[in-house]
Design a protein around this motif. Structure first.
Motif, PDB file in Angstrom:
ATOM      1  N   ALA A  28      47.293  17.015  31.919  1.00  0.00           N
ATOM      2  CA  ALA A  28      46.928  17.967  32.848  1.00  0.00           C
ATOM      3  C   ALA A  28      46.791  19.409  32.294  1.00  0.00           C
ATOM      4  CB  ALA A  28      47.930  17.942  34.068  1.00  0.00           C
ATOM      5  N   PHE A  29      45.660  20.219  32.672  1.00  0.00           N
ATOM      6  CA  PHE A  29      45.256  21.316  31.847  1.00  0.00           C
ATOM      7  C   PHE A  29      45.055  22.374  32.657  1.00  0.00           C
ATOM      8  CE2 PHE A  29      43.995  17.374  29.744  1.00  0.00           C
ATOM      9  CZ  PHE A  29      44.654  17.641  28.464  1.00  0.00           C
ATOM     10  N   SER A  30      45.554  23.553  32.246  1.00  0.00           N
ATOM     11  CA  SER A  30      45.337  24.947  33.098  1.00  0.00           C
ATOM     12  C   SER A  30      43.868  25.451  32.572  1.00  0.00           C
ATOM     13  CB  SER A  30      46.381  25.704  33.031  1.00  0.00           C
ATOM     14  OG  SER A  30      46.210  26.949  33.638  1.00  0.00           O
ATOM     15  N   LEU A  31      42.890  25.824  33.565  1.00  0.00           N
ATOM     16  CA  LEU A  31      41.803  26.299  33.253  1.00  0.00           C
ATOM     17  C   LEU A  31      42.108  27.847  33.372  1.00  0.00           C
ATOM     18  CD1 LEU A  31      39.268  24.259  35.187  1.00  0.00           C
ATOM     19  CD2 LEU A  31      39.976  23.951  32.814  1.00  0.00           C
ATOM     20  N   SER A  32      42.785  28.494  32.370  1.00  0.00           N
ATOM     21  CA  SER A  32      43.387  29.871  32.709  1.00  0.00           C
ATOM     22  C   SER A  32      42.284  31.069  32.613  1.00  0.00           C
ATOM     23  CB  SER A  32      44.455  30.032  31.396  1.00  0.00           C
ATOM     24  OG  SER A  32      44.836  31.201  31.517  1.00  0.00           O
ATOM     25  N   SER A  33      42.176  31.810  33.271  1.00  0.00           N
ATOM     26  CA  SER A  33      41.290  32.789  33.745  1.00  0.00           C
ATOM     27  C   SER A  33      41.841  34.236  33.096  1.00  0.00           C
ATOM     28  CB  SER A  33      41.067  32.916  35.109  1.00  0.00           C
ATOM     29  OG  SER A  33      40.698  31.704  35.493  1.00  0.00           O
ATOM     30  N   LEU A  34      40.609  35.106  32.928  1.00  0.00           N
ATOM     31  CA  LEU A  34      40.561  36.279  32.845  1.00  0.00           C
ATOM     32  C   LEU A  34      41.385  37.070  33.858  1.00  0.00           C
ATOM     33  CD1 LEU A  34      39.498  38.345  30.244  1.00  0.00           C
ATOM     34  CD2 LEU A  34      37.572  38.702  31.980  1.00  0.00           C
ATOM     35  N   SER A  35      42.138  38.229  33.326  1.00  0.00           N
ATOM     36  CA  SER A  35      43.037  38.884  34.314  1.00  0.00           C
ATOM     37  C   SER A  35      42.252  39.525  35.501  1.00  0.00           C
ATOM     38  CB  SER A  35      43.906  39.853  33.693  1.00  0.00           C
ATOM     39  OG  SER A  35      44.706  40.798  34.568  1.00  0.00           O
ATOM     40  N   TRP A  36      41.509  40.470  35.212  1.00  0.00           N
ATOM     41  CA  TRP A  36      41.100  41.235  36.354  1.00  0.00           C
ATOM     42  C   TRP A  36      42.131  41.994  37.050  1.00  0.00           C
ATOM     43  CZ3 TRP A  36      35.970  43.061  37.520  1.00  0.00           C
ATOM     44  CH2 TRP A  36      34.954  42.269  37.034  1.00  0.00           C
ATOM     45  N   SER A  37      43.304  42.543  36.571  1.00  0.00           N
ATOM     46  CA  SER A  37      44.541  43.339  37.042  1.00  0.00           C
ATOM     47  C   SER A  37      45.115  42.252  38.052  1.00  0.00           C
ATOM     48  CB  SER A  37      43.975  44.593  37.621  1.00  0.00           C
ATOM     49  OG  SER A  37      43.403  45.402  36.656  1.00  0.00           O
ATOM     50  N   TYR A  38      45.182  40.904  37.700  1.00  0.00           N
ATOM     51  CA  TYR A  38      45.584  40.097  38.819  1.00  0.00           C
ATOM     52  C   TYR A  38      47.201  40.417  38.960  1.00  0.00           C
ATOM     53  CZ  TYR A  38      47.357  35.305  40.094  1.00  0.00           C
ATOM     54  OH  TYR A  38      47.811  34.517  40.919  1.00  0.00           O
ATOM     55  N   TRP A  39      47.802  40.537  38.000  1.00  0.00           N
ATOM     56  CA  TRP A  39      49.246  40.933  38.106  1.00  0.00           C
ATOM     57  C   TRP A  39      49.630  41.946  38.889  1.00  0.00           C
ATOM     58  CZ3 TRP A  39      51.774  36.521  37.506  1.00  0.00           C
ATOM     59  CH2 TRP A  39      51.431  35.562  36.712  1.00  0.00           C
ATOM     60  N   ASN A  40      49.146  43.209  38.799  1.00  0.00           N
ATOM     61  CA  ASN A  40      49.160  44.358  39.503  1.00  0.00           C
ATOM     62  C   ASN A  40      48.694  44.640  41.033  1.00  0.00           C
ATOM     63  OD1 ASN A  40      50.728  45.233  37.319  1.00  0.00           O
ATOM     64  ND2 ASN A  40      49.330  46.750  36.833  1.00  0.00           N
ATOM     65  N   TYR A  41      47.437  43.884  41.102  1.00  0.00           N
ATOM     66  CA  TYR A  41      46.574  44.082  42.342  1.00  0.00           C
ATOM     67  C   TYR A  41      46.678  43.228  43.372  1.00  0.00           C
ATOM     68  CZ  TYR A  41      45.558  48.977  40.971  1.00  0.00           C
ATOM     69  OH  TYR A  41      45.441  50.171  40.653  1.00  0.00           O
ATOM     70  N   THR A  42      46.621  42.145  42.784  1.00  0.00           N
ATOM     71  CA  THR A  42      46.215  40.854  43.837  1.00  0.00           C
ATOM     72  C   THR A  42      47.383  39.916  43.960  1.00  0.00           C
ATOM     73  OG1 THR A  42      44.755  39.488  42.273  1.00  0.00           O
ATOM     74  CG2 THR A  42      43.782  41.355  43.827  1.00  0.00           C
ATOM     75  N   TRP A  43      48.110  39.708  42.727  1.00  0.00           N
ATOM     76  CA  TRP A  43      49.043  38.538  42.826  1.00  0.00           C
ATOM     77  C   TRP A  43      50.277  38.882  43.826  1.00  0.00           C
ATOM     78  CZ3 TRP A  43      54.467  38.188  40.861  1.00  0.00           C
ATOM     79  CH2 TRP A  43      54.851  36.898  40.868  1.00  0.00           C
ATOM     80  N   HIS A  44      50.396  38.109  44.980  1.00  0.00           N
ATOM     81  CA  HIS A  44      51.395  38.251  46.000  1.00  0.00           C
ATOM     82  C   HIS A  44      51.168  39.649  46.489  1.00  0.00           C
ATOM     83  CE1 HIS A  44      53.513  34.926  43.834  1.00  0.00           C
ATOM     84  NE2 HIS A  44      52.421  34.184  44.364  1.00  0.00           N
ATOM     85  N   THR A  45      50.034  40.023  46.728  1.00  0.00           N
ATOM     86  CA  THR A  45      50.300  41.443  47.381  1.00  0.00           C
ATOM     87  C   THR A  45      49.430  41.729  48.698  1.00  0.00           C
ATOM     88  OG1 THR A  45      48.052  42.322  46.376  1.00  0.00           O
ATOM     89  CG2 THR A  45      50.024  42.578  44.863  1.00  0.00           C
ATOM     90  N   ASN A  46      49.433  42.815  49.175  1.00  0.00           N
ATOM     91  CA  ASN A  46      48.592  43.108  50.467  1.00  0.00           C
ATOM     92  C   ASN A  46      47.068  43.385  50.178  1.00  0.00           C
ATOM     93  OD1 ASN A  46      49.536  45.617  48.966  1.00  0.00           O
ATOM     94  ND2 ASN A  46      48.910  46.817  50.571  1.00  0.00           N
ATOM     95  N   LEU A  47      46.658  43.487  48.908  1.00  0.00           N
ATOM     96  CA  LEU A  47      45.296  43.740  48.627  1.00  0.00           C
ATOM     97  C   LEU A  47      44.695  42.488  48.233  1.00  0.00           C
ATOM     98  CD1 LEU A  47      45.716  46.942  46.362  1.00  0.00           C
ATOM     99  CD2 LEU A  47      45.463  46.548  49.007  1.00  0.00           C
ATOM    100  N   ASP A  48      45.077  40.934  48.211  1.00  0.00           N
ATOM    101  CA  ASP A  48      44.517  40.140  47.890  1.00  0.00           C
ATOM    102  C   ASP A  48      43.544  39.431  48.691  1.00  0.00           C
ATOM    103  OD1 ASP A  48      43.967  37.849  46.180  1.00  0.00           O
ATOM    104  OD2 ASP A  48      45.964  36.630  46.586  1.00  0.00           O
TER     105      ASP A  48
END
Length: 518
Positions: free
Chosen positions: A434-454
């Motif tokens: 099994a393999f992760s198709l790992s993506s470019l960030s686009w400020s994922y951790w700060n702006y959309t990961w589990h936030t009110n802006l996703d």
């Protein structure tokens, strides 16, 4: 005579190989053209994120999402079903409205956390109090009766609402360094303040509730303009609300300066008892090896601070669009193509772990799993996950992908197996490639990961389109491959943190009866 026969055999073999290559090229070209000229991604994203909305496990919206996906698959001629694997606490979000009513009137920006108890329509009105500086836990126990009838502010007040990159661009170097030094000191002081209470951020809310607090206000800033992490409440009777950094700072300063602020909080929600939790599965049945599987994988559930657009709406629509493309141009695959949209990933990979545990016959015959779950960016990395010969097949399948897509991708072979993070880890632990198709960030951790802006507007559709094409091509190649993939594991390297030999992760059982407060 023998030379003529050998020549004829070689010519036949060459003709066959060329024919296969031509057929492969034609299917890939059709997939690429359809994905670019007739993409359904924007439609899928609107229907899922805007109309269905967030997909918190145990909510009616999660069931609506599954019904929508099954109906969409049916429209494309793909068989789909919902597969229950456990139970969860049922809950439905209602209106949240927070108003400062003294010393002046302001409508504040905030929302109740997932599974927050309801205030009812009338709401609560109360003055505010902050966590005090005490000498030790005994002093804190003596202070606790002070919270009765009040709303308690339980987060540190951030000294700046500007992300570091903004300071770095505009501040003098001296000012930037001073801000970081002051902030570090403030964070250490707050940690010390919390430690002396005898509680942590995980359990202090329950103690405040027991002591008669009417509500809890927090602010979990995500280090980006306007972005806050929105997770779950852990109280039984009183609401827990997250406020924006700006509004939290306002009421915190008022409280600390003796301005006697008062809030009215309306946080409506419904408890729905125990409800089923499930995976949503679709299949394009194989013709030559129907008991072998290529799995397209993404988690369907989300947190509900926004609409779960990049976590993991983008992964979901990538897999659904790839399935549509495959059904249209590769309707009779050699191996069965299974699309798994997993439930309750956010609570510990529960859906995929349940699938792995419940379907050993499928896991034993997995050709490959392709999983996407880290935002909206184009795929830039694929690891071999510790499978010794992963390069032999992943490298070959990648060769068929359009060069304008594959040129961005770095590969790591054999890599090391993931122990968590997303659903592919459930399969890796069971020894399935099994393999992760790992993506470019686009400020994922700060702006959309589990936030009110996703939300929908954060989706970069050109990148998601690339990912759908890549997934469809990789799935096609994996299905067509005459060889079954090797599961031989590499000798794992030393863990630099522990200095000890890494070991292969062990399968973990899912939580099948979850969400209840202790």
């Amino acid at each position: 005579m023998k030379k003529n026969n050998l020549f004829a055999v070689l010519l036949l073999l060459f003709s066959f190989t060329a024919s296969v290559a031509q057929a492969t090229d034609e299917i890939v070209e059709k997939i690429v053209k359809e994905a670019n000229d007739n993409s359904q991604l924007e439609v899928l994203a609107h229907e899922l994120m805007d109309v269905v909305g967030p997909r918190l496990v145990g909510t009616p919206q999660m069931k609506k999402a599954s019904d929508w996906a099954i109906a969409t698959y049916k429209k494309w001629g793909i068989d789909a079903r919902m597969e229950e694997y456990g139970k969860w606490r049922g809950w439905e979000r209602g209106i949240t409205h927070v108003d400062l009513i003294a010393p002046r009137v302001v409508s504040l920006s905030g929302m109740q956390l997932a599974w927050s108890p309801s205030t009812g329509k009338k709401g609560i009105t109360a003055s505010l109090i902050t966590i005090p500086e005490v000498t030790d836990s005994i002093a804190f126990q003596k202070w606790l009766p002070s919270v009765k009838g009040k709303i308690v502010l339980v987060s540190m007040n951030q000294p700046t609402g500007r992300p570091d990159y903004n300071w770095e661009e505009f501040a003098t170097p001296e000012s930037f360094e001073k801000m970081k030094t002051d902030r570090d000191a403030l964070e250490r002081a707050w940690e010390d303040r919390m430690r002396k209470t005898g509680f942590t951020s995980r359990n202090i809310n329950q103690e405040l509730e027991k002591s008669g607090a009417l509500g809890i206000i927090q602010s979990r800033w995500s280090n980006g303009f306007g972005a806050n992490k929105i997770f779950s409440a852990n109280t039984k009777k009183i609401p827990v609300v997250d406020l924006s950094l700006e509004d939290y700072g306002l009421i915190y300063r008022m409280t600390e300066n003796g301005d006697q602020p008062k809030l009215k909080v309306v946080a409506e929600s419904k408890e729905l008892g125990t409800v089923p939790t499930f995976n949503t599965l679709a299949e394009i049945k194989g013709t030559e090896f129907p008991e072998e599987y290529v799995i397209l994988s993404a988690h369907f559930d989300s947190w509900d601070g926004a609409t779960g657009a990049t976590d993991n709406g983008t992964g979901t629509i990538t897999m659904m669009e790839a399935a549509r493309l495959l059904k249209k141009f590769y309707p009779n695959p050699k191996r069965t193509i299974l699309i798994g949209l997993w439930g309750s990933e956010e609570q510990g990979l529960n859906g995929s772990r349940a699938f792995v545990e419940d379907h050993p016959e499928i896991i034993a015959n997995v050709q490959a799993v392709f999983n996407q779950d880290n935002g909206t960016g184009r795929v830039v990395n694929i690891s071999g996950q510790g499978f010794l010969h992963a390069y032999d097949y992943i490298g070959k399948w990648l060769e068929a992908a359009p060069k304008d897509i594959s040129k961005h991708i770095e590969t790591t072979f054999p890599g090391v197996p993931s122990t968590g993070g997303s659903d592919y880890a459930s399969f890796v632990a069971a020894g399935a490639p099994a393999f992760s198709l790992s993506s470019l960030s686009w400020s994922y951790w700060n702006y959309t990961w589990h936030t009110n802006l996703d939300t929908y507007d954060k989706i970069v559709f050109d990148d998601v389109r690339n990912n759908a094409i890549l997934t469809a091509v990789m799935a096609y190649m994996a299905s067509e491959d005459p060889e079954k993939t090797s599961r031989e594991k590499s000798v794992l390297p030393i863990n630099p943190r522990s200095g000890e030999q890494r070991t292969w992760p062990e399968p973990s059982s899912p939580e099948r009866d979850g969400g209840k407060l202790e």
